[in-house]
Design a protein around this motif. Structure first.
Motif, PDB file in Angstrom:
ATOM      1  N   THR A   1       0.855  -1.179   0.000  1.00  0.00           N
ATOM      2  CA  THR A   1       0.000   0.000   0.000  1.00  0.00           C
ATOM      3  C   THR A   1       0.891   1.228   0.000  1.00  0.00           C
ATOM      4  O   THR A   1       2.109   1.126  -0.107  1.00  0.00           O
ATOM      5  N   SER A   2       0.287   2.399   0.136  1.00  0.00           N
ATOM      6  CA  SER A   2       1.057   3.629  -0.027  1.00  0.00           C
ATOM      7  C   SER A   2       2.185   3.765   0.980  1.00  0.00           C
ATOM      8  O   SER A   2       3.234   4.329   0.668  1.00  0.00           O
ATOM      9  N   ASP A   3       2.013   3.263   2.202  1.00  0.00           N
ATOM     10  CA  ASP A   3       3.047   3.459   3.210  1.00  0.00           C
ATOM     11  C   ASP A   3       3.508   2.178   3.879  1.00  0.00           C
ATOM     12  O   ASP A   3       4.400   2.222   4.726  1.00  0.00           O
ATOM     13  N   ARG A   4       2.939   1.018   3.519  1.00  0.00           N
ATOM     14  CA  ARG A   4       3.303  -0.216   4.204  1.00  0.00           C
ATOM     15  C   ARG A   4       3.298  -1.403   3.241  1.00  0.00           C
ATOM     16  O   ARG A   4       2.681  -1.364   2.190  1.00  0.00           O
TER      17      ARG A   4
ATOM     18  N   GLN B   1       7.237  -0.821   7.076  1.00  0.00           N
ATOM     19  CA  GLN B   1       7.340   0.338   6.200  1.00  0.00           C
ATOM     20  C   GLN B   1       8.653   0.274   5.421  1.00  0.00           C
ATOM     21  O   GLN B   1       9.730   0.230   6.041  1.00  0.00           O
ATOM     22  N   PRO B   2       8.613   0.266   4.096  1.00  0.00           N
ATOM     23  CA  PRO B   2       9.864   0.235   3.329  1.00  0.00           C
ATOM     24  C   PRO B   2      10.776   1.421   3.618  1.00  0.00           C
ATOM     25  O   PRO B   2      11.992   1.314   3.483  1.00  0.00           O
ATOM     26  N   TRP B   3      10.156   2.562   4.018  1.00  0.00           N
ATOM     27  CA  TRP B   3      10.962   3.760   4.263  1.00  0.00           C
ATOM     28  C   TRP B   3      11.562   3.806   5.664  1.00  0.00           C
ATOM     29  O   TRP B   3      12.351   4.698   5.973  1.00  0.00           O
TER      30      TRP B   3
ATOM     31  N   ALA C   1       9.303   2.018  -4.035  1.00  0.00           N
ATOM     32  CA  ALA C   1       8.560   2.678  -2.965  1.00  0.00           C
ATOM     33  C   ALA C   1       8.665   4.187  -3.110  1.00  0.00           C
ATOM     34  O   ALA C   1       9.745   4.729  -3.364  1.00  0.00           O
ATOM     35  N   GLY C   2       7.525   4.850  -2.954  1.00  0.00           N
ATOM     36  CA  GLY C   2       7.497   6.304  -2.981  1.00  0.00           C
ATOM     37  C   GLY C   2       7.710   6.883  -4.363  1.00  0.00           C
ATOM     38  O   GLY C   2       7.873   6.166  -5.358  1.00  0.00           O
ATOM     39  N   ARG C   3       7.699   8.214  -4.429  1.00  0.00           N
ATOM     40  CA  ARG C   3       8.023   8.956  -5.641  1.00  0.00           C
ATOM     41  C   ARG C   3       9.081   9.989  -5.308  1.00  0.00           C
ATOM     42  O   ARG C   3       9.203  10.434  -4.160  1.00  0.00           O
ATOM     43  N   ALA C   4       9.837  10.379  -6.302  1.00  0.00           N
ATOM     44  CA  ALA C   4      10.824  11.434  -6.090  1.00  0.00           C
ATOM     45  C   ALA C   4      10.113  12.765  -5.872  1.00  0.00           C
ATOM     46  O   ALA C   4       9.050  13.021  -6.434  1.00  0.00           O
TER      47      ALA C   4
END
Length: 691
Positions: free
Chosen positions: A289-292, A306-308, A344-347
């Motif tokens: 999902t967007s954060d997990r 969380q990938p981040w 994961a994520g966007r720049a």
């Protein structure tokens, strides 16, 4: 002369020739698109000179033999003096970039689209050699090839240097026994290393050279190698999907994708992307999902991470909006059964996002990081081992969704923007223009094995200015790369699609699409192109570019024989009410879209353009994410249930399983394995049992 010195001395001449070639292309009627591909003007000029000599040789007369010699010498010069994989325009051209009518019969353009296509220099030379009479092509195909073959044995002791030397010989001496033997040796090296997809690329190259040298002499040996490769390429038999013939789909379990102390917020519907799913070998479902990343099922406790999180804990650079990539950014995890590969994520304007390999946690609460590429470098575990600029080049990098696993490679598209320093921070310069790259990363180390610039272009947007009070990169993501035999197809959504050789990223061809106007409707998401393979025909690629209104059916293999090798298997088809490409083949495309104010599943016959529709959905009812497609059936998810349609009876509705879903929040669609059918929608994972 070193490669860097050679490039520096060629730069002024290249710039001048590039201007001349651009003007000539405009004069010759080239489509005026805003996408640029890396055409080598010096190689193009050398090929134009060779084509002029070829005209004189074919005309005969006293100077014909000298013209033959000059033509072959020019082809060799084009290969030696150009970098591997650089492009030239398709078809014979003169110095002004205009077609040579005298060579049309020798090198015809079967689908009349040469002005929209380019190919690598090495394939341009091979295409010309394929068109010549066999004795002429074999006798004169490779000046210096015999010397290269004799001197190769003692040169390259180191394995990497040896592989590079074989690749150079195969490229620089086409239509020779030296090139054939080099390609065969690389095939065997890749096969020994357990890389059958890359071995397939080298075997295809060997077969091309054999046709030009002595097809009967080498046929038996190449056939044995092809049979061995085909035996290795046969995938283990997966259980046949049960849902196409099931009497019913029974709800079995539900997993909320939200932490126990939190609740879903309706406002997230505007900013959260579609969730994605991958099946692990132990039976768990990995949902991004967007954060997990959520790890669900298989009789163990549900977990998430969380990938981040490592970036935060270790102080690595990471985008401030990493956890809100936007609803147009699909989440498409990949797995080898044990590890997960994620983008994961966007720049944002200053920092790159990441691509990551991790072992999902089972007993522990945290994942085991193998490597992470992004932010400011390559991290192995917790340690930074390389600078991002040193690995990929300067600027801001954004890895695109949908990493593809092929052999020991992780293939991912990436966008690159130039940056300038402003107020002590590096900011994106000219955010409206990006370079589209394809990166083949080593699955064990995360380091690039090869990388290829495919195009530079702009997105189709209304406004590139400030939004919500700050600068923002508003880019339509690229399509996920797909494998087509020994090739990769990539849709950049910057105006260009390309077929790349898997072994080294060499472009078999690149193709400019007819781009849409900003006010025209686009495809709803960056769906992966659909590849169809048949034993009796070349592979076909169905592609709905988000920067175009048309549907394209492209050839997925490279056929250099004269008069063959049409890139477009059907004329591009206008599909004005289509929203999402969900399946199909070289004859019929299946799309979800509209019929006036209502949604419907439609089939388009690509040859005739005929369209037929399923029943219309209810008022306000919408499709949710990806569908499941078999040879006979189509299973679609809507916010009111699961619909099964019969392809053989013009999309007749066979069954409906009513399910009331919140269609706005992270609706990823459907996945299936065996008797399980999994739906992602409304921030929850629904699992059904087909029986």
């Amino acid at each position: 002369m070193s490669a860097s010195r050679s490039l520096s001395t060629r730069a002024p001449l290249a710039a001048a020739l590039l201007a001349l070639v651009s003007l000539a292309g405009a004069a010759a009627g080239r489509p005026q698109e805003d996408a640029w591909v890396p055409v080598d003007p010096i190689a193009a000029a050398t090929l134009a000179r060779a084509d002029g000599e070829l005209e004189r040789a074919l005309a005969g007369g006293a100077g014909a033999e000298l013209a033959w010699t000059r033509a072959f010498d020019a082809w060799g010069e084009a290969l030696r003096e150009s970098e591997p994989g650089v492009l030239v325009d398709l078809g014979p051209r003169d110095e002004r970039g205009e077609p040579r009518p005298a060579l049309d019969a020798l090198l015809p353009d079967p689908d009349h689209g040469a002005l929209r296509k380019q190919e690598a220099v090495e394939y341009a030379v091979l295409r010309r050699l394929e068109a010549l009479p066999r004795p002429r092509a074999a006798r004169r195909g490779a000046p210096g090839a015999s010397r290269a073959q004799r001197g190769a044995a003692g040169r390259a002791e180191d394995a990497r240097a040896r592989a590079a030397d074989l690749a150079r010989r195969e490229r620089e001496y086409p239509a020779s026994e030296a090139a054939l033997r080099a390609a065969v040796e690389r095939f065997e090296l890749e096969l020994e290393a357990g890389r059958p997809a890359q071995a397939a690329s080298w075997l295809t190259r060997a077969e091309r050279h054999a046709r030009l040298v002595d097809p009967e002499r080498f046929a038996a040996g190449l056939a044995r190698r092809r049979a061995a490769l085909d035996a290795l390429e046969i995938a283990p038999a997966a259980p046949a999907p049960v849902w196409p013939d099931a009497r019913e789909l029974v709800p079995e379990r539900l997993h909320p994708l939200v932490l126990p102390d939190l609740r879903k917020v309706p406002a997230m519907a505007r900013i959260d992307p579609p969730a994605g799913l991958a099946f692990l070998a132990d039976g768990r479902r990995a949902v991004q999902t967007s954060d997990r990343v959520w790890l669900l099922g298989a009789g163990v406790e549900d977990r998430s991470y969380q990938p981040w999180a490592p970036a935060r804990e270790h102080g690595w650079p990471w985008p401030v909006t990493a956890e809100r990539p936007g609803r147009d950014w699909p989440l498409l995890p990949a797995t080898d059964g044990e590890d997960l590969y994620l983008v994961a994520g966007r720049a944002d304007g200053t920092t790159s996002n990441l691509v990551q390999r991790a072992r999902p946690p089972r007993e522990l609460e945290i994942p085991e990081l193998r490597w992470t590429l992004g932010g400011d470098g390559l991290y192995v575990g917790d340690a930074r081992v390389a600078d991002l600029e040193a690995l990929l080049g300067p600027g801001l990098w954004e890895f695109q969704p949908g990493p593809l696993l092929v052999d020991d490679l992780v293939v991912v598209q990436a966008r690159q923007w130039s940056q300038v320093e402003q107020d002590g921070l590096r900011q994106v310069n000219a955010p409206g223009e990006a370079r589209g790259w394809v990166l083949a990363l080593d699955a064990d180390s995360g380091r690039p094995r090869w990388r290829r610039l495919v195009a530079r272009g702009t997105d189709v947007v209304r406004d590139l200015g400030l939004r919500t009070g700050g600068g923002q990169l508003l880019r339509t993501p690229a399509a996920p790369p797909v494998r087509v035999g020994g090739y990769l197809f990539v849709g950049t959504h910057l105006g260009v699609g390309a077929l790349l050789d898997l072994a080294d990223g060499r472009p078999a061809w690149s193709f400019h699409v007819a781009r849409r106007a900003p006010e025209e409707a686009a495809w709803a998401d960056s769906t992966a192109p659909i590849v169809e393979r048949r034993p009796d025909a070349a592979a076909a690629i169905l592609w709905g570019p988000r920067d175009a209104t048309r549907l394209y059916c492209l050839a997925g293999e490279l056929d250099l024989a004269p008069g063959r090798g049409a890139l477009l298997l059907h004329p591009p088809l206008e599909v004005p009410e289509a929203e999402r490409l969900v399946g199909g083949d070289r004859d019929v495309a299946l799309v979800q879209g509209r019929a006036g104010a209502r949604r419907t599943l439609s089939a388009y016959e690509l040859a005739s353009g005929r369209r037929y529709d399923s029943i219309f959905l209810g008022r306000e009812e919408v499709f949710l994410g990806r569908a499941l497609v078999s040879e006979r059936k189509v299973l679609c998810l809507t916010d009111r249930g699961l619909y099964r349609f019969d392809r053989a009876r013009e999309l007749y509705l066979e069954a409906v399983t009513p399910v009331l879903l919140d269609g706005a929040w992270e609706a990823g669609g459907l996945w299936a394995r065996g008797a399980a059918v999994v739906a992602l929608a409304g921030g929850e994972l629904y699992e059904f049992r087909a029986r």
